[in-house]
Design an enzyme around this catalytic site. Structure first.
Site, short mmCIF file in Angstrom:
data_model
loop_
_atom_site.label_atom_id
_atom_site.label_comp_id
_atom_site.label_asym_id
_atom_site.label_seq_id
_atom_site.Cartn_x
_atom_site.Cartn_y
_atom_site.Cartn_z
CG HIS A 1 47.16 -27.14 26.80
ND1 HIS A 1 47.20 -26.94 25.43
CD2 HIS A 1 48.24 -26.54 27.31
CE1 HIS A 1 48.28 -26.24 25.14
NE2 HIS A 1 48.94 -25.98 26.27
CG ASP B 1 50.02 -18.13 22.44
OD1 ASP B 1 50.76 -17.83 23.40
OD2 ASP B 1 49.97 -19.25 21.95
NE ARG C 1 56.13 -16.84 27.04
CZ ARG C 1 55.28 -17.87 27.18
NH1 ARG C 1 54.29 -18.05 26.34
NH2 ARG C 1 55.44 -18.72 28.16
CB SER D 1 50.69 -18.74 26.34
OG SER D 1 50.92 -19.74 25.40
CE LYS E 1 48.29 -21.99 23.03
NZ LYS E 1 49.72 -21.80 23.15
N1 URA Z 1 52.25 -24.13 26.49
C1 URA Z 1 51.69 -23.04 25.90
O1 URA Z 1 50.81 -23.15 25.05
N2 URA Z 1 52.14 -21.85 26.27
C2 URA Z 1 53.11 -21.68 27.20
O2 URA Z 1 53.44 -20.57 27.48
C3 URA Z 1 53.66 -22.82 27.80
C4 URA Z 1 53.22 -24.04 27.43
#
Ligand code: URA
Length: 438
Positions: A82, A161, A168, A183, A187
Site C-alpha cells: 500500500h 473510511d 477529506r 484510513s 482498511k
Molecule cells: N491512502 C489512503 O488510503 N488513505 C489516506 O488517507 C491517504 C492515502
C-alpha cells in the site's frame, strides 16, 4: 455524548477517549453525525494531531465500521502493498502482477484519487469495461484462479473510511498523520492479508512533506499492523518529484504496461522491482537477492504482463488494450510546454504537478465530479535533467478541460526551478523500516 463537545475537546487540544472516537466514527458511518460536523472534526484533528492511543482507537474504529474480509479461502500467502499516495504513483499496476507471477496471492483493495494524488481504482477504470466493484466471492475466486485481483473498497468494508476519504478530499484535511494512518490501516486490517509492504512517500508530492513525518507515519503503521498479527515492512521513498513520467489515469496505465514490458522510466521500474521483491521476501520466497532475481524474471519472461491482461479480462475489461495501448482513447487537446531557460531542472514541486493534472481533468474537485481518463501530463524533463531554452518540458493532455491548459502550464512553470548547476542526487528509497517479524 454530543459531537459538538468532542469537536470542541479536540479543537482545544484535548485527548479523546476510545469511547469518544467510536462515537464519532459510528455516528458518521450511520449518518447520525452530518458531514459538517465530521469535517470540523477532521480539521480539529488536522491542527491538533493525536497521540498513539488515539490513533490506534481511530484505526480500530474505522476497521470495525463495516465487515472484515476473511481471506482464509485464498490458498497461499496473501501479500499486499500500500502506498500512502503520490504523484505519478502507478506502482500497484506493476507490483501486483509481478508479485503474483512470483507465486504469492495479491488480493488488492485500492482507493480512488485523493487531493492532488491519483488512485489505482480510477486508473484501472480507464480501461474500457473494467470493473472494480466485483463481489467478494468473485474476488476470492479470481485470486485463487489467477493469483491477482484489484478492486475498490466495497460499501461494506471500512465504510467510515469511504465517507471520510471523500470528505477529506474536498475539505483540505488529507495530509494529517492520524487520518492517514487510520484510513490506510483501518482498511488493511479489515482485509485478510498475511504480509503488508507499505510504500510511505515523503516529499512535496506526498502527504508527508518531511522525512520525520514519513518516518513517524511508517512506524505507527508498522506497529499497528504487527499488533494485529501481520508481517510488516515499510519503505520510505522519495516523492519530491513525480514518479516516472506519466501523471493522469490512462497515461499512467500505459506507462505501467511499458514497465511490465521491461521498459518504462528507470526510477519507476526500479521502485516497482524493489517493492515486489520486498513483498515476496516477506512471504518467505527467499533472500533479498533471490527475490530480486525472481521479480526480474517475472518481467523479462512476460509472465507479469500476461497476468495483468488476465486480470483485466477477468474483471470485464478488454485485455487487448494491454497488448495494444493505442486503444486507450486519446485526449482531444494536446499542448506542449517548452522550457523558458537553459540549465538543469534543479527542483520541482510534485504536488503542483499533481494539481496541474487535476486542473486538466484527471482528478475530482468535488465528491460527485467525474474524471477525464485521457487527461494529464507526460514529463519530458525530470529533476536533474539538463534542458535548453525552447526544449520540451512536458506535454499536457485533456479532453474535457481545454480551457485549463494555460493555467496548468503556469502551475507547472511556477513549480519548476531551472538553474545553472545540477541538483544533488537524492536516492529514491530513503529507508527501510522492518517490523519485528518482517
Ligand atoms: N491512502 C489512503 O488510503 N488513505 C489516506 O488517507 C491517504 C492515502
Amino acid at each position: 455524548m454530543r459531537m459538538y463537545d468532542i469537536i470542541k475537546k479536540k479543537r482545544d487540544g484535548g485527548k479523546l477517549s476510545e469511547e469518544e472516537i467510536r462515537f464519532f466514527i459510528e455516528g458518521y458511518t450511520d449518518g447520525s453525525i452530518p458531514d459538517y460536523q465530521a469535517a470540523a472534526m477532521c480539521m480539529a484533528i488536522y491542527f491538533r494531531g493525536m497521540d498513539t492511543d488515539e490513533i490506534s482507537a481511530l484505526t480500530l474504529a474505522v476497521r470495525d465500521s463495516g465487515e472484515t474480509l476473511d481471506f482464509s479461502e485464498i490458498d497461499g500467502i496473501r501479500v499486499d502493498k500500500h502506498s500512502t499516495g503520490g504523484v505519478g504513483d502507478k506502482t500497484s499496476l506493476v507490483i501486483g502482477p509481478v508479485a503474483a507471477a512470483c507465486g504469492v496471492k495479491v488480493a488488492k483493495i485500492s482507493g480512488r484519487g485523493l487531493g492532488h494524488t491519483g488512485g489505482t481504482v480510477d486508473k484501472l477504470e480507464s480501461i474500457k469495461g473494467l470493473r472494480t466493484d466485483i463481489s467478494k466471492e468473485d474476488f476470492i475466486a479470481q485470486v485463487n484462479r489467477i493469483g491477482l485481483a484489484i478492486i475498490g473498497q466495497s460499501a461494506d468494508m471500512a465504510p467510515a473510511d469511504k465517507k471520510l476519504y471523500a470528505l477529506r478530499d474536498v475539505t483540505a484535511t488529507v495530509d494529517s498523520l492520524p487520518l492517514i494512518v487510520s484510513s490506510i490501516m483501518g482498511k488493511k486490517l479489515a482485509a485478510g492479508d498475511d504480509c503488508i509492504v507499505l510504500d510511505v512517500k515523503c516529499g512535496s508530492g506526498s502527504f508527508n512533506k518531511t522525512l520525520a513525518d514519513g518516518e513517524r507515519l511508517a512506524r505507527e503503521m508498522v506497529s499497528i499492523g504487527e499488533r494485529a498479527g501481520k508481517k510488516m515492512l515499510a519503505v520510505l521513498s522519495d516523492m519530491d518529484k513525480p514518479l516516472g513520467r506519466a501523471i493522469g489515469n490512462s497515461l499512467e496505465v500505459i506507462e505501467a504496461v511499458e514497465t511490465l514490458r521491461g521498459g518504462g522510466p528507470d526510477d519507476f521500474r526500479e521502485l516497482c522491482l524493489d517493492l515486489s521483491a520486498y513483498m515476496i521476501e516477506l512471504a518467505g520466497k527467499g533472500s533479498r537477492e533471490e527475490c530480486l532475481a525472481q521479480v526480474r524474471e517475472a518481467v523479462s519472461s512476460g509472465r507479469a504482463l500476461k497476468l495483468l491482461a488476465e486480470m483485466v479480462e477477468a474483471q470485464g475489461g478488454d485485455p487487448t488494450w494491454i497488448y495494444d495501448t493505442d486503444s486507450f482513447p486519446k485526449a482531444t487537446t494536446v499542448s506542449e510546454l517548452l522550457s523558458p531557460a537553459d540549465g538543469y531542472i534543479r527542483k520541482v514541486d510534485a504536488e503542483s504537478y499533481g494539481l496541474a493534472s487535476l486542473a486538466l481533468g484527471a482528478g475530482r474537485n468535488t465528491k460527485e465530479e467525474g474524471i477525464d481518463y485521457s487527461a494529464g501530463l507526460i514529463l519530458n524533463k525530470k529533476t536533474g535533467d539538463p534542458v535548453k531554452k525552447g526544449e520540451l518540458l512536458a506535454t499536457l493532455y485533456t479532453t474535457e478541460k481545454p480551457e485549463a491548459v494555460e493555467r496548468a502550464k503556469e502551475i507547472i512553470l511556477g513549480a519548476t526551478e531551472i538553474g545553472p548547476e545540477p541538483p544533488e542526487d537524492m536516492p529514491l528509497i530513503i529507508e527501510i523500516i522492518r517490523g519485528e517479524n518482517g
